[in-house]
Structures are given as C-alpha cells and as structure tokens.
Write an enzyme that holds these catalytic residues in place. Structure first.
Site, PDB file in Angstrom:
ATOM      1  N   ILE A 200       0.873  -1.193   0.000  1.00 57.35           N
ATOM      2  CA  ILE A 200       0.000   0.000   0.000  1.00 57.35           C
ATOM      3  C   ILE A 200       0.901   1.231   0.000  1.00 57.35           C
ATOM      4  CG2 ILE A 200      -1.695   1.328   1.373  1.00 57.35           C
ATOM      5  CD1 ILE A 200      -2.824  -1.306   0.337  1.00 57.35           C
ATOM      6  N   HIS A 201       0.721   2.148  -0.948  1.00 53.66           N
ATOM      7  CA  HIS A 201       1.540   3.360  -0.895  1.00 53.66           C
ATOM      8  C   HIS A 201       0.857   4.615  -1.441  1.00 53.66           C
ATOM      9  CE1 HIS A 201       2.253   2.512  -5.158  1.00 53.66           C
ATOM     10  NE2 HIS A 201       2.740   3.734  -5.281  1.00 53.66           N
ATOM     11  N   ARG A 202      -0.313   4.475  -2.094  1.00 49.97           N
ATOM     12  CA  ARG A 202      -0.909   5.651  -2.753  1.00 49.97           C
ATOM     13  C   ARG A 202      -1.388   6.678  -1.733  1.00 49.97           C
ATOM     14  NH1 ARG A 202      -0.116   5.638  -7.698  1.00 49.97           N
ATOM     15  NH2 ARG A 202       0.201   3.566  -8.505  1.00 49.97           N
ATOM     16  N   ARG A 233       6.421   5.497   2.615  1.00 50.66           N
ATOM     17  CA  ARG A 233       5.293   6.379   2.911  1.00 50.66           C
ATOM     18  C   ARG A 233       4.315   5.706   3.892  1.00 50.66           C
ATOM     19  NH1 ARG A 233       2.473  10.286  -0.088  1.00 50.66           N
ATOM     20  NH2 ARG A 233       3.402   9.674  -2.060  1.00 50.66           N
TER      21      ARG A 233
END
Ligand code: UD1
Length: 350
Positions: A200-202, A233
């Site tokens: 997950i990074h968005r 992030r």
C-alpha cells in the site's frame, strides 16, 4: 543514435532493465540519468544491482519533497545534463514526477522525446500520476504504448499518428526473472500458497488516518497471513498517526520493500496479492496469481476484464475476495510477448 533515459522511481528502474539490456546489444549509445526521486537502498540501488542495470551516468540526487519542489528541482538540474549530452532522443518512463520533469525539460530544449508506457489512463484526476501521464503524452514526439487499450486512449486524444504499439517492457523483465527464480522460494515463515502479498503506498490510501487505519485493520483480518511489504510512505504515515503495523497474533508479517527477484518469488509462492500498485497488479496477472486492488479504478483494465483482478475500496470485502480462486480457462496475454524492449530500440532508431 544516442538515447538518454530519465528515471528516478522504483517502477522506472524495472522498466529500464530490459531497455538497457536491449541497448547493450546494439551500437547505440545509451545514457542513464537518475533524478534521485527514490534514494533508499531498497527503493533504488538493489534494482540496479539485481537487474544488472549499468550504474547511472548522471545522478541528480534530488530526493523527496512536495510535488512542486521535487519536480522543480529536477527541471532546474536537467537543463545542464541535456545540454552536455545532446541526445537524439530523451526517453521517459511511466508516470512519475521524474517522467514529467524529463519530458518538459527536453521539449523546452527542442530535443525529441519518447514516452515509454504511453496512453495509460485511470481517468482519475486526483492522482498525480494521471496529470504526469496526460501532460507527458501530449508533450512527447513518439508514444510507445504497451497495449491496444492504451493505443485507443491516445487515438481518442488526437495522438494516433505519434503512437506505436510496442508491448509492455514489464512483461520482458517479469518473465526473465520468473524463469530465473522459478524453483527458489523466498524464505518466509509460511507455506507456499498459504499467504497473501500486500503493498500500500498511494496518497489516497495513506494520507487520511481513518482510511489508512481501516486498510491496515482489513489486511490484519483477511483470514490468512499477509506479507506486507511496507513502502516508506506507509511506514511514515502509520508512525505519524499511531497506527500499529505489527500485530500480536502475527497476522501481518511486515517487511521492508523487496528487491525485484524476491518480489517475484514472493508472488509465485503466494495465494494472491492485495495492492494499490499499478505494477504489482500486472505482475500478479503475469505470474498467474489473483489480485485485489484497493483502488476505485485501474489503468490495467485487461486484468479486471479477464477476472484476475478485482477493484474495491471496501476493506470488509477483503476476506471473501482474497479467498477466491483463479479464473478457469486460458489466461489472455494482452501485455506483449516479452520482447517489447527490442521494439522500443528499433522504433527509436527508425
Ligand atoms: C512515486 C510515484 C508513483 C509510483 C511510486 C512507486 C510520483 C508522483 N509518484 O510515488 O507513481 O507508483 O513512486 O514507489 O512520482 N521515500 C523514502 N525513500 C525513498 C523514496 C521515498 O523514504 O527512497 C518516502 C519519502 O517520505 C517521500 C515519500 O516516500 O516523501 C513519497 O515518495 P515519492 O517519490 O514522492 O512518491 P511515491 O509515493 O514513492
């Protein structure tokens, strides 16, 4: 011919690998410029080492920052580099801030620009990548599209004459690495086929603490072990908002981002993938694993149409979605034949 590739972020190193290899088999000169957008060892250096990419000829060392600061710093640094090398083509990759900076600098200096992975659209203008894609496609002189769907998007925007269907270079590298690691499972505390791989990074999934907490909770309650490969992030946002990634019941096995061959090994050994990454959705498809994508839309629509990928923003559906089996019937191959990079070089030379 002299071609100057501009890269900076993790997915671009993966795409650069087959291109650099294809250039190495020719007499053409290939200059690699690394903006420094990604700089952690496991976000950058390991990709050059594992995928046998020559060290960058120029490293700008720009690093992180807001979109304006980061992109602006790249623009400021690019002029002198382009002036020194005077390439016949500037080749930009994908949809990051490094892509836009490379394209914009080049066109202002009247240098021809080629965009690799042109024509992808999410039609979601909240994504910074969507602006980077659209602006880069419209600035570029030649558009190297990975799929027919991408070609159609370019035609709809009046860019048909500049577009060439070359196939997807990520298929080239994915199949090459798959063949090399096929029988070497990644060392994980789970049985083959038992666990899920998640990333997950968005910004849309990580910036709002409530959404982020919901996703982490959803992954921890999916009903099977989850190997969570944590982008910087994600780690930073969880720390900022007091969201714990490590679980006492071991439901989340949190690891740093993996190098490319290990990522392929992890996916091959998994029951499936949960992600918001564009690249990983497609790697899951290419490697024959079902994917659940935590986004409302995707650029890689072929993965969804064929039933291998399901989009959702509702984490309560994760246990059911993650437990599903692979579609029956033959998997379509819309992403090329694994020889796209050679076609890119030939197209530029022509
Ligand atoms: C960028 C791309 C995205 C791509 C992703 C792959 C843009 C707009 N987005 O997003 O399309 O899917 O790369 O990862 O270009 N950080 C580190 N170390 C690093 C790199 C980043 O700690 O080596 C942290 C920093 O806190 C940084 C944050 O991650 O501020 C975000 O990095 P950035 O490159 O701005 O965007 P990504 O989310 O990685």
């Amino acid at each position: 011919m002299k071609v100057l590739s501009v890269v900076g972020a993790r997915p671009q190193f993966v795409k650069l690998a087959p291109i650099a290899e294809a250039f190495a088999a020719t007499d053409h000169e290939h200059v690699i410029v690394h903006t420094g957008q990604h700089y952690d060892k496991n976000m950058s250096d390991v990709f050059f080492a594992d995928l046998r990419i020559p060290a960058p000829d120029v490293h700008m060392g720009i690093g992180s920052g807001s979109h304006g600061v980061q992109t602006g710093a790249m623009l400021a640094a690019m002029d002198a580099v382009l002036d020194e090398h005077k390439p016949d083509w500037v080749l930009v990759y994908g949809d990051t801030n490094s892509t836009l900076a490379g394209a914009l600098s080049a066109v202002k200096m009247h240098l021809p620009v080629a965009h690799l992975e042109a024509g992808l659209r999410s039609f979601n203008r909240r994504m910074p990548e969507e602006h980077n894609r659209v602006l880069t496609d419209h600035a570029s002189d030649i558009l190297l599209a990975p799929t027919q769907v991408a070609m159609d998007h370019l035609a709809n925007e009046g860019l048909k004459d500049k577009s060439r269907l070359v196939g997807d270079v990520m298929t080239d590298v994915c199949f090459r690495v798959r063949d090399a690691v096929q029988d070497k499972p990644l060392d994980l505390p789970f049985k083959q086929g038992e666990y899920l791989v998640a990333t997950i990074h968005r910004p849309d999934n990580t910036d709002d603490p409530e959404i982020l907490a919901g996703i982490v909770e959803g992954l921890a309650n999916v009903g099977r072990p989850v190997v969570l490969l944590a982008h910087p992030r994600l780690v930073a946002k969880c720390a900022e908002h007091g969201i714990k990634l490590e679980r006492p019941d071991g439901s989340l096995h949190v690891r740093e981002p993996l190098a490319y061959p290990e990522m392929v090994q992890a996916v091959i050994g998994s029951a499936g993938v949960v992600t918001d990454s564009g690249g990983l959705q497609k790697e899951a498809f290419l490697l024959g694993r079902v994917c659940t994508t935590l986004r409302p839309e995707t650029e890689w629509v072929e993965t969804v149409e064929s039933g291998w990928n399901v989009l959702t923003s509702d984490v309560s559906k994760l246990p059911e979605l993650a437990a599903r089996t692979a579609p029956t019937g033959e998997r379509p191959m819309p992403y090329g034949d694994g020889h796209a990079a050679g076609r890119v070089v030939a197209t530029l030379a022509e």
